[in-house]
Motif scaffolding. Sequence first.
Motif, mmCIF file in Angstrom:
data_model
loop_
_atom_site.group_PDB
_atom_site.id
_atom_site.type_symbol
_atom_site.label_atom_id
_atom_site.label_comp_id
_atom_site.label_asym_id
_atom_site.label_seq_id
_atom_site.Cartn_x
_atom_site.Cartn_y
_atom_site.Cartn_z
ATOM 1 N N PRO A 83 35.254 -15.711 4.955
ATOM 2 C CA PRO A 83 34.859 -14.554 5.760
ATOM 3 C C PRO A 83 34.300 -13.414 4.909
ATOM 4 O O PRO A 83 33.534 -12.593 5.393
ATOM 5 C CB PRO A 83 36.154 -14.147 6.466
ATOM 6 N N GLN A 84 34.661 -13.392 3.611
ATOM 7 C CA GLN A 84 34.136 -12.349 2.734
ATOM 8 C C GLN A 84 32.631 -12.502 2.545
ATOM 9 O O GLN A 84 31.900 -11.518 2.503
ATOM 10 C CB GLN A 84 34.854 -12.415 1.372
ATOM 11 N N ASP A 85 32.152 -13.744 2.460
ATOM 12 C CA ASP A 85 30.713 -13.976 2.331
ATOM 13 C C ASP A 85 29.968 -13.499 3.577
ATOM 14 O O ASP A 85 28.892 -12.905 3.476
ATOM 15 C CB ASP A 85 30.429 -15.458 2.106
ATOM 16 N N GLU A 86 30.531 -13.763 4.730
ATOM 17 C CA GLU A 86 29.903 -13.322 5.973
ATOM 18 C C GLU A 86 29.888 -11.799 6.060
ATOM 19 O O GLU A 86 28.913 -11.198 6.512
ATOM 20 C CB GLU A 86 30.639 -13.919 7.178
ATOM 21 N N GLN A 87 30.971 -11.153 5.630
ATOM 22 C CA GLN A 87 31.026 -9.690 5.647
ATOM 23 C C GLN A 87 29.981 -9.114 4.699
ATOM 24 O O GLN A 87 29.318 -8.131 5.030
ATOM 25 C CB GLN A 87 32.407 -9.211 5.241
ATOM 26 N N ASN A 88 29.799 -9.737 3.533
ATOM 27 C CA ASN A 88 28.791 -9.253 2.593
ATOM 28 C C ASN A 88 27.383 -9.393 3.160
ATOM 29 O O ASN A 88 26.522 -8.539 2.927
ATOM 30 C CB ASN A 88 28.908 -10.001 1.269
ATOM 31 N N LYS A 89 27.130 -10.468 3.897
ATOM 32 C CA LYS A 89 25.818 -10.620 4.527
ATOM 33 C C LYS A 89 25.568 -9.522 5.556
ATOM 34 O O LYS A 89 24.466 -8.971 5.645
ATOM 35 C CB LYS A 89 25.712 -11.988 5.210
ATOM 36 N N VAL A 90 26.596 -9.204 6.317
ATOM 37 C CA VAL A 90 26.450 -8.157 7.327
ATOM 38 C C VAL A 90 26.187 -6.806 6.663
ATOM 39 O O VAL A 90 25.314 -6.045 7.095
ATOM 40 C CB VAL A 90 27.712 -8.104 8.225
ATOM 41 N N VAL A 91 26.914 -6.522 5.588
ATOM 42 C CA VAL A 91 26.716 -5.251 4.876
ATOM 43 C C VAL A 91 25.315 -5.195 4.283
ATOM 44 O O VAL A 91 24.657 -4.146 4.308
ATOM 45 C CB VAL A 91 27.802 -5.068 3.792
ATOM 46 N N LYS A 92 24.829 -6.323 3.765
ATOM 47 C CA LYS A 92 23.478 -6.351 3.198
ATOM 48 C C LYS A 92 22.436 -6.021 4.267
ATOM 49 O O LYS A 92 21.539 -5.200 4.046
ATOM 50 C CB LYS A 92 23.187 -7.714 2.592
ATOM 51 N N TRP A 93 22.546 -6.657 5.444
ATOM 52 C CA TRP A 93 21.565 -6.404 6.497
ATOM 53 C C TRP A 93 21.658 -4.978 7.021
ATOM 54 O O TRP A 93 20.635 -4.355 7.335
ATOM 55 C CB TRP A 93 21.723 -7.414 7.631
ATOM 56 N N ILE A 94 22.866 -4.445 7.108
ATOM 57 C CA ILE A 94 23.013 -3.057 7.557
ATOM 58 C C ILE A 94 22.362 -2.115 6.557
ATOM 59 O O ILE A 94 21.623 -1.195 6.938
ATOM 60 C CB ILE A 94 24.493 -2.720 7.790
ATOM 61 N N SER A 99 18.112 1.561 5.492
ATOM 62 C CA SER A 99 17.187 2.138 4.518
ATOM 63 C C SER A 99 15.735 1.971 4.974
ATOM 64 O O SER A 99 14.916 2.881 4.787
ATOM 65 C CB SER A 99 17.392 1.507 3.149
ATOM 66 N N SER A 100 15.414 0.857 5.592
ATOM 67 C CA SER A 100 14.048 0.680 6.110
ATOM 68 C C SER A 100 13.770 1.638 7.261
ATOM 69 O O SER A 100 12.668 2.184 7.373
ATOM 70 C CB SER A 100 13.842 -0.756 6.580
ATOM 71 N N GLY A 101 14.756 1.845 8.114
ATOM 72 C CA GLY A 101 14.597 2.814 9.199
ATOM 73 C C GLY A 101 14.406 4.221 8.676
ATOM 74 O O GLY A 101 13.582 4.990 9.193
ATOM 75 N N PHE A 129 18.844 -1.919 -1.343
ATOM 76 C CA PHE A 129 19.367 -2.965 -2.219
ATOM 77 C C PHE A 129 20.324 -2.389 -3.265
ATOM 78 O O PHE A 129 21.322 -3.023 -3.620
ATOM 79 C CB PHE A 129 18.231 -3.717 -2.920
ATOM 80 N N LEU A 130 20.018 -1.194 -3.757
ATOM 81 C CA LEU A 130 20.907 -0.553 -4.727
ATOM 82 C C LEU A 130 22.264 -0.243 -4.111
ATOM 83 O O LEU A 130 23.303 -0.477 -4.732
ATOM 84 C CB LEU A 130 20.262 0.723 -5.274
ATOM 85 N N VAL A 131 22.265 0.249 -2.888
ATOM 86 C CA VAL A 131 23.521 0.531 -2.194
ATOM 87 C C VAL A 131 24.312 -0.758 -1.997
ATOM 88 O O VAL A 131 25.534 -0.788 -2.205
ATOM 89 C CB VAL A 131 23.250 1.239 -0.846
ATOM 90 N N TYR A 132 23.641 -1.824 -1.646
ATOM 91 C CA TYR A 132 24.316 -3.112 -1.466
ATOM 92 C C TYR A 132 24.888 -3.618 -2.786
ATOM 93 O O TYR A 132 26.017 -4.104 -2.847
ATOM 94 C CB TYR A 132 23.338 -4.131 -0.876
ATOM 95 N N TYR A 133 24.131 -3.486 -3.866
ATOM 96 C CA TYR A 133 24.616 -3.905 -5.178
ATOM 97 C C TYR A 133 25.839 -3.090 -5.588
ATOM 98 O O TYR A 133 26.826 -3.654 -6.094
ATOM 99 C CB TYR A 133 23.506 -3.756 -6.218
ATOM 100 N N LEU A 134 25.792 -1.783 -5.395
ATOM 101 C CA LEU A 134 26.940 -0.937 -5.735
ATOM 102 C C LEU A 134 28.153 -1.275 -4.874
ATOM 103 O O LEU A 134 29.294 -1.238 -5.348
ATOM 104 C CB LEU A 134 26.572 0.538 -5.608
ATOM 105 N N PHE A 135 27.923 -1.631 -3.613
ATOM 106 C CA PHE A 135 29.022 -2.054 -2.740
ATOM 107 C C PHE A 135 29.678 -3.322 -3.270
ATOM 108 O O PHE A 135 30.907 -3.421 -3.333
ATOM 109 C CB PHE A 135 28.505 -2.266 -1.314
ATOM 110 N N LEU A 136 28.855 -4.310 -3.655
ATOM 111 C CA LEU A 136 29.409 -5.558 -4.191
ATOM 112 C C LEU A 136 30.150 -5.319 -5.500
ATOM 113 O O LEU A 136 31.203 -5.914 -5.749
ATOM 114 C CB LEU A 136 28.297 -6.584 -4.405
ATOM 115 N N ARG A 137 29.611 -4.475 -6.342
ATOM 116 C CA ARG A 137 30.245 -4.170 -7.629
ATOM 117 C C ARG A 137 31.576 -3.468 -7.439
ATOM 118 O O ARG A 137 32.553 -3.781 -8.112
ATOM 119 C CB ARG A 137 29.294 -3.322 -8.455
#
Length: 141
Positions: A83-94, A99-101, A129-137
């Motif tokens: 479930p952690q992988d799925e949560q990371n995918k959701v955070v990436k898309w958000i 950021s695109s919006g 992408f930077l925010v997502y990377y910092l979240f994963l880190r």
Amino acid sequence: MTTWHAQAQGTSALDSIATLSFDFDSSPSYLLAKHVFLPLFGFYLLCSFVLTAIRLILNYLLKKQIVASAVSDNVVERLLPGPQDEQNKVVKWIALLLSSGAGLTLCSLFLPLGLHSVIILLFSTALGFLVYYLFLRRQAK
């Protein structure tokens, strides 16, 4: 449109400017986008949808077989995404969509659209992408 062509008055300088028409259908960049990039993008979307559907079906069948064969928990945890992988995918898309919006909002504030709009969108996507990377880190710590 009918009043555009049916003018009963003489032509003046303003009338000749008002009747200028731009034929976007014959511009090379429009034709390239219409006949090359849009069909390729549609084909890409169709293929990614089909591959995602196949992956979901195969994961479901694999889970069903694992449950039926009563395999040990260690093997199940290694084979199936958690479930952690799925949560990371959701955070990436958000992060990417927000950021695109924000980038599109900034582009609409700084009209007319041009090269600076592309740069704004690139930097906003990179920021996502930077925010997502910092979240994963941060999550790994």
